[in-house]
Design a protein around this motif. Structure first.
Motif, PDB file in Angstrom:
ATOM      1  N   PHE A 147      -2.233   8.107   1.958  1.00 57.31           N
ATOM      2  CA  PHE A 147      -2.245   6.652   2.078  1.00 57.31           C
ATOM      3  C   PHE A 147      -0.846   6.165   2.480  1.00 57.31           C
ATOM      4  CE2 PHE A 147      -5.254   3.260   0.280  1.00 57.31           C
ATOM      5  CZ  PHE A 147      -4.865   2.343   1.237  1.00 57.31           C
ATOM      6  N   ALA A 148       0.189   6.668   1.793  1.00 53.57           N
ATOM      7  CA  ALA A 148       1.563   6.284   2.123  1.00 53.57           C
ATOM      8  C   ALA A 148       1.937   6.739   3.528  1.00 53.57           C
ATOM      9  CB  ALA A 148       2.520   6.876   1.088  1.00 53.57           C
ATOM     10  N   VAL A 173       1.895   1.647  -3.609  1.00 56.78           N
ATOM     11  CA  VAL A 173       0.796   2.167  -4.429  1.00 56.78           C
ATOM     12  C   VAL A 173       0.533   3.641  -4.126  1.00 56.78           C
ATOM     13  CG1 VAL A 173      -1.698   1.994  -4.844  1.00 56.78           C
ATOM     14  CG2 VAL A 173      -0.294  -0.082  -4.755  1.00 56.78           C
ATOM     15  N   GLY A 174       0.609   4.016  -2.842  1.00 57.56           N
ATOM     16  CA  GLY A 174       0.358   5.410  -2.468  1.00 57.56           C
ATOM     17  C   GLY A 174       1.354   6.366  -3.103  1.00 57.56           C
ATOM     18  N   TRP A 175       2.649   6.033  -2.979  1.00 56.57           N
ATOM     19  CA  TRP A 175       3.652   6.925  -3.558  1.00 56.57           C
ATOM     20  C   TRP A 175       3.602   6.897  -5.086  1.00 56.57           C
ATOM     21  CZ3 TRP A 175       4.678  10.564  -0.704  1.00 56.57           C
ATOM     22  CH2 TRP A 175       5.078  10.450   0.620  1.00 56.57           C
ATOM     23  N   SER A 187       0.153  11.286 -10.586  1.00 59.75           N
ATOM     24  CA  SER A 187      -0.749  12.436 -10.687  1.00 59.75           C
ATOM     25  C   SER A 187       0.010  13.679 -11.139  1.00 59.75           C
ATOM     26  CB  SER A 187      -1.454  12.691  -9.356  1.00 59.75           C
ATOM     27  OG  SER A 187      -0.511  13.044  -8.356  1.00 59.75           O
ATOM     28  N   LEU A 223       0.883   6.531  -6.909  1.00 58.20           N
ATOM     29  CA  LEU A 223      -0.260   7.373  -7.288  1.00 58.20           C
ATOM     30  C   LEU A 223       0.106   8.852  -7.176  1.00 58.20           C
ATOM     31  CD1 LEU A 223      -3.237   7.760  -8.041  1.00 58.20           C
ATOM     32  CD2 LEU A 223      -3.803   7.527  -5.604  1.00 58.20           C
ATOM     33  N   ALA A 224       0.808   9.231  -6.105  1.00 61.92           N
ATOM     34  CA  ALA A 224       1.219  10.631  -5.931  1.00 61.92           C
ATOM     35  C   ALA A 224       2.113  11.068  -7.084  1.00 61.92           C
ATOM     36  CB  ALA A 224       1.933  10.799  -4.595  1.00 61.92           C
ATOM     37  N   THR A 275      -4.459  11.884  -2.135  1.00 64.10           N
ATOM     38  CA  THR A 275      -4.895  10.529  -1.781  1.00 64.10           C
ATOM     39  C   THR A 275      -3.696   9.596  -1.641  1.00 64.10           C
ATOM     40  OG1 THR A 275      -6.995  10.882  -2.950  1.00 64.10           O
ATOM     41  CG2 THR A 275      -6.359   8.595  -2.464  1.00 64.10           C
ATOM     42  N   GLY A 276      -2.809   9.603  -2.646  1.00 65.96           N
ATOM     43  CA  GLY A 276      -1.616   8.761  -2.569  1.00 65.96           C
ATOM     44  C   GLY A 276      -0.699   9.160  -1.429  1.00 65.96           C
ATOM     45  N   LEU A 331      -5.761  13.531  -6.410  1.00 66.94           N
ATOM     46  CA  LEU A 331      -5.100  12.230  -6.536  1.00 66.94           C
ATOM     47  C   LEU A 331      -3.752  12.231  -5.814  1.00 66.94           C
ATOM     48  CD1 LEU A 331      -5.873  11.406 -10.287  1.00 66.94           C
ATOM     49  CD2 LEU A 331      -6.924  10.389  -8.249  1.00 66.94           C
ATOM     50  N   TYR A 375       0.831  -1.211   0.000  1.00 63.80           N
ATOM     51  CA  TYR A 375       0.000   0.000   0.000  1.00 63.80           C
ATOM     52  C   TYR A 375       0.865   1.260   0.000  1.00 63.80           C
ATOM     53  CZ  TYR A 375      -4.204  -2.768   0.797  1.00 63.80           C
ATOM     54  OH  TYR A 375      -5.248  -3.659   0.659  1.00 63.80           O
TER      55      TYR A 375
END
Length: 534
Positions: free
Chosen positions: A188-189, A127-129, A135, A131-132, A184-185, A181, A124
């Motif tokens: 989450f990270a 995925v978080g980093w 974006s 997504l960041a 969010t990433g 977005l 996770y």
């Protein structure tokens, strides 16, 4: 298991390799022994030694969080204006960055219960980093992020240089989506980093307990301190595209470190029902609801003067550069406060830290009254305000760590993600409510821009005295805070521990706080200015 009190101890093997190191080879043998001992302290278990390859992603994650907060803050404050955003759209974009943070409890609970690719944390975080980063990369690939400086005639007929976005600059909608977005990433990270630290902190030896968190947060605030002025300079001297490019690359630099992060794959996950039961048992403990009650009440009373910045601009004539210097100085002193706690105040009792810092904060807040009245003892108003504001942030830095250290040791094993996010939600929601109260208090006395500009600062003086009194009154509840870690252990077995009423009140406040934060975040997006702020 709790690390404090009646639960069974955490197994070292659950959080990292436990075998001792073999003989060191080159280049370590060429380095001074003291330096190698500082890098890899021999008294610490391997899972707690942050600079080992299998743990390096943890402090790096905190550093990346601070760097990205520092880079994105000035960018989001200025770039929408250069894209010709309205004030309402500007407020919306600022709210979008923080909106995902209201779902931290959900992020933590999800990672506790639903492993991704066999892992509960590292997948996770990856995925978080990612997504960041994606974006920001999407903005770079689909838009022109440069700015053009042109000469235009203003209303007075004078030629002035203005900044203009090119024709294919990102639309407000596209930039808003990218910010959402990214946030969010990012959050989450961040939750994954907190969860890993909550797990590892239980393994610290008693003599160094608290050092793990203080080191990680020192990395975070160092990043914030360094990145904010760099972002401002890069934006003004080059273009927003340079800042956004760095924001895209930094999360990508995290990915190899996350790949090397040690975590047991396909570890058995407790049923969701059992985890919920553990969390319920945890919040019913007096060691949770009493000190967290203090955290909520104390932060709720830290009501600031929402008209202070307007006073600095309108009455004292501070320029944008001077206000930025105040902000940068605040970041520097905040980091200094974190380091002061790490190396000195960590030996104090938690109550002593809060009593002394609250009294000092009262003194510096009262000095604002002297500044309002023009009494600066021959010091320029800017330097007087600089010292006042900066030292208030130094005090905030000292106060930051005691409760976070306490919170991490209240987390039940296996549910660290949800429980630590829950505790931090209580802390953050109280600060959010405090900010809302400060905005509502603007109507008690006339502190409007027009009144201040006319030279009438009587309302400003009264508001400052009131907010100072409220901030200092938080010390009245310090009795709810345990003096030491040993007192926290005793609260686990206290006669009032296991109180369903205490647990119900705590959970109700937590869930209502989350709901409040979500509603405020959505309203800030849909109806900016709904609280009456200017």
């Amino acid at each position: 298991g709790y690390s404090y009190g009646g639960g069974k101890a955490s197994s070292l093997a659950q959080y990292g390799p436990t075998e001792p190191d073999g003989p060191m080879g080159f280049p370590w043998t060429a380095l001074p022994t003291n330096f190698v001992e500082w890098l890899y302290p021999s008294h610490l278990p391997r899972p707690v030694s942050l600079l080992r390859r299998e743990n390096l992603a943890v402090p790096a994650c905190y550093l990346c969080v601070g760097l990205l907060q520092g880079l994105s803050g000035p960018l989001i404050n200025v770039y929408p204006l250069d894209l010709s955003a309205t004030e309402a759209q500007q407020a919306t974009i600022s709210s979008l960055r923080g909106l995902p943070s209201t779902f931290k409890l959900l992020f933590g609970f999800w990672s506790d219960n639903v492993p991704l690719w066999g892992y509960r944390r590292k997948s996770y975080m990856f995925v978080g980093w990612l997504l960041a980063s994606l974006s920001m990369l999407a903005l770079i690939m689909t838009s022109d992020l440069s700015l053009v400086r042109e000469m235009q005639t203003n209303d007075s007929g004078e030629e002035v240089e203005v900044t203009v976005a090119p024709a294919n600059a990102p639309s407000i909608a596209a930039f808003s989506l990218a910010v959402l977005l990214f946030g969010t990433g990012f959050w989450f990270a961040d939750v994954m980093g907190d969860s890993i630290v909550a797990e590892k902190a239980k393994l610290e030896p008693p003599e160094s307990r608290g050092q793990l968190q203080s080191t990680c947060y020192a990395c975070r605030f160092f990043g914030l301190m360094v990145a904010a002025p760099i972002s401002t300079v890069l934006y003004s001297k080059y273009s927003p595209g340079v800042v956004i490019a760095i924001m895209a690359l930094l999360p990508l630099a995290m990915l190899p470190l996350i790949y090397n992060l040690w975590e047991i794959k396909n570890q058995a996950v407790k049923p969701t029902k059992d985890q919920c039961g553990e969390i319920w048992t945890t919040v019913c403990s007096r060691a949770v609801w009493q000190p967290m009650g203090f955290v909520f009440l104390y932060n709720l009373l830290q009501v600031g003067n929402a008209a202070w910045r307007e006073f600095l601009k309108t009455v004292l004539g501070f320029t944008a550069n001077q206000l930025n210097i105040l902000l940068i100085a605040a970041y520097v002193l905040l980091y200094a406060g974190i380091m002061a706690y790490k190396y000195y105040f960590i030996k104090w009792t938690w109550r002593a830290v809060y009593i002394v810092t609250t009294m000092l904060n009262g003194v510096f807040s009262a000095l604002q009254v002297l500044l309002i009245q023009g009494i600066t003892f021959g010091i320029s108003p800017f330097l007087f305000a600089l010292g006042d504001d900066a030292f208030a942030d130094f005090i905030s830095g000292i106060q930051f760590l005691p409760t976070t250290i306490m919170m991490v040791h209240l987390c039940p094993t296996g549910s660290e993600g949800a429980s630590y996010a829950m505790f931090t939600t209580v802390n953050n929601s109280a600060l959010g409510l405090s900010s809302a109260i400060s905005t509502m208090m603007l109507g008690i006395w006339d502190v409007s821009k027009e009144t201040l500009a006319s030279g009438d600062v009587s309302g400003m003086t009264k508001l400052t005295v009131l907010t100072t009194a409220l901030q200092v009154s938080g010390v009245l509840f310090v009795g709810l805070l345990p003096k030491t870690k040993e007192d926290l252990v005793r609260l686990h077995t206290d006669g009032l521990s296991g109180s369903r009423i205490g647990g119900f009140i705590f959970l109700s406040i937590t869930l209502l706080s989350v709901l409040y934060a979500i509603v405020v975040g959505v309203l800030n997006i849909l109806a900016p200015g709904w609280m009456g702020e200017s």
